[in-house]
Design an enzyme around this catalytic site. Sequence first.
Site, PDB file in Angstrom:
ATOM      1  N   LEU A  83      -2.775   1.907  -4.908  1.00 18.63           N
ATOM      2  CA  LEU A  83      -1.381   2.242  -4.680  1.00 18.63           C
ATOM      3  C   LEU A  83      -0.546   1.543  -5.733  1.00 18.63           C
ATOM      4  O   LEU A  83      -0.749   0.346  -5.997  1.00 18.63           O
ATOM      5  CB  LEU A  83      -0.951   1.787  -3.279  1.00 18.63           C
ATOM      6  CG  LEU A  83       0.542   1.853  -2.995  1.00 18.63           C
ATOM      7  CD1 LEU A  83       1.076   3.267  -3.136  1.00 18.63           C
ATOM      8  CD2 LEU A  83       0.840   1.309  -1.618  1.00 18.63           C
ATOM      9  N   CYS A  84       0.366   2.284  -6.342  1.00 21.85           N
ATOM     10  CA  CYS A  84       1.304   1.732  -7.303  1.00 21.85           C
ATOM     11  C   CYS A  84       0.522   1.075  -8.449  1.00 21.85           C
ATOM     12  O   CYS A  84      -0.415   1.664  -8.978  1.00 21.85           O
ATOM     13  CB  CYS A  84       2.265   0.779  -6.588  1.00 21.85           C
ATOM     14  SG  CYS A  84       3.764   0.367  -7.504  1.00 21.85           S
ATOM     15  N   THR A  85       0.874  -0.125  -8.815  1.00 22.55           N
ATOM     16  CA  THR A  85       0.217  -0.769  -9.952  1.00 22.55           C
ATOM     17  C   THR A  85      -1.144  -1.371  -9.604  1.00 22.55           C
ATOM     18  O   THR A  85      -1.765  -2.031 -10.449  1.00 22.55           O
ATOM     19  CB  THR A  85       1.130  -1.831 -10.577  1.00 22.55           C
ATOM     20  OG1 THR A  85       1.527  -2.760  -9.581  1.00 22.55           O
ATOM     21  CG2 THR A  85       2.358  -1.173 -11.216  1.00 22.55           C
ATOM     22  N   THR A 103      -0.009   5.989 -11.416  1.00 23.75           N
ATOM     23  CA  THR A 103       0.493   4.680 -11.025  1.00 23.75           C
ATOM     24  C   THR A 103       2.017   4.753 -10.977  1.00 23.75           C
ATOM     25  O   THR A 103       2.592   5.826 -11.195  1.00 23.75           O
ATOM     26  CB  THR A 103       0.021   3.581 -12.012  1.00 23.75           C
ATOM     27  OG1 THR A 103       0.364   2.299 -11.493  1.00 23.75           O
ATOM     28  CG2 THR A 103       0.620   3.753 -13.390  1.00 23.75           C
ATOM     29  N   GLY A 133       1.094   6.944  -7.050  1.00 18.79           N
ATOM     30  CA  GLY A 133       2.191   6.457  -7.876  1.00 18.79           C
ATOM     31  C   GLY A 133       2.901   5.280  -7.245  1.00 18.79           C
ATOM     32  O   GLY A 133       2.283   4.416  -6.621  1.00 18.79           O
TER      33      GLY A 133
END
Length: 174
Positions: A83-85, A103, A133
């Site tokens: 998730l995300c970074t 990301t 993202g």
Amino acid sequence: MHSAGGVDVRYVTTGRPRLIRCVYGTGVQVTHRWAPQEADLVVVPGGGYARREGPGIWAEIASGVLPQALAAAPRSGLTISSLCTGAVLLAAAGLIKGRPCTTHHGAKAYLEEQGGVVKNARVVDDGDLVTAGGITSGLDLGLWLVRRELGPDAATGVEVMLEYEARGTVWQTP
């Protein structure tokens, strides 16, 4: 709750079980050790991309422990997700090179530099690698994984419970 078989969720650490502080101070009590051989799905969170100092992905990359553990984790039957970074941690582990991924928008160029084939999607499903993202994409990631693993009825039940409808198309490897 929304699936006959249910789901066992564990927060895990490569270190000793303890209270772990997140980038903005939220505490998560982690009571289990890293054991990907016991999992069907591992979700790697991100955080701290914009801050090179302090807790977050850069500190994890600098220590090398989590990237090494992630690099050793892949096996048949295991899906690794971020998730995300958290995708930046997967890149540090060598898991995104040449693979479709996504990301947080602020880290997409970095992910491409690390060899990821970045797609403009909230969720990218490349089989045993599923990435999402930015922050709110986590809801879409969760709903996609519920749908994929437990079926559309379970996903619909979770959507109703959360009062949230999945947004955007999930990019999937053909």
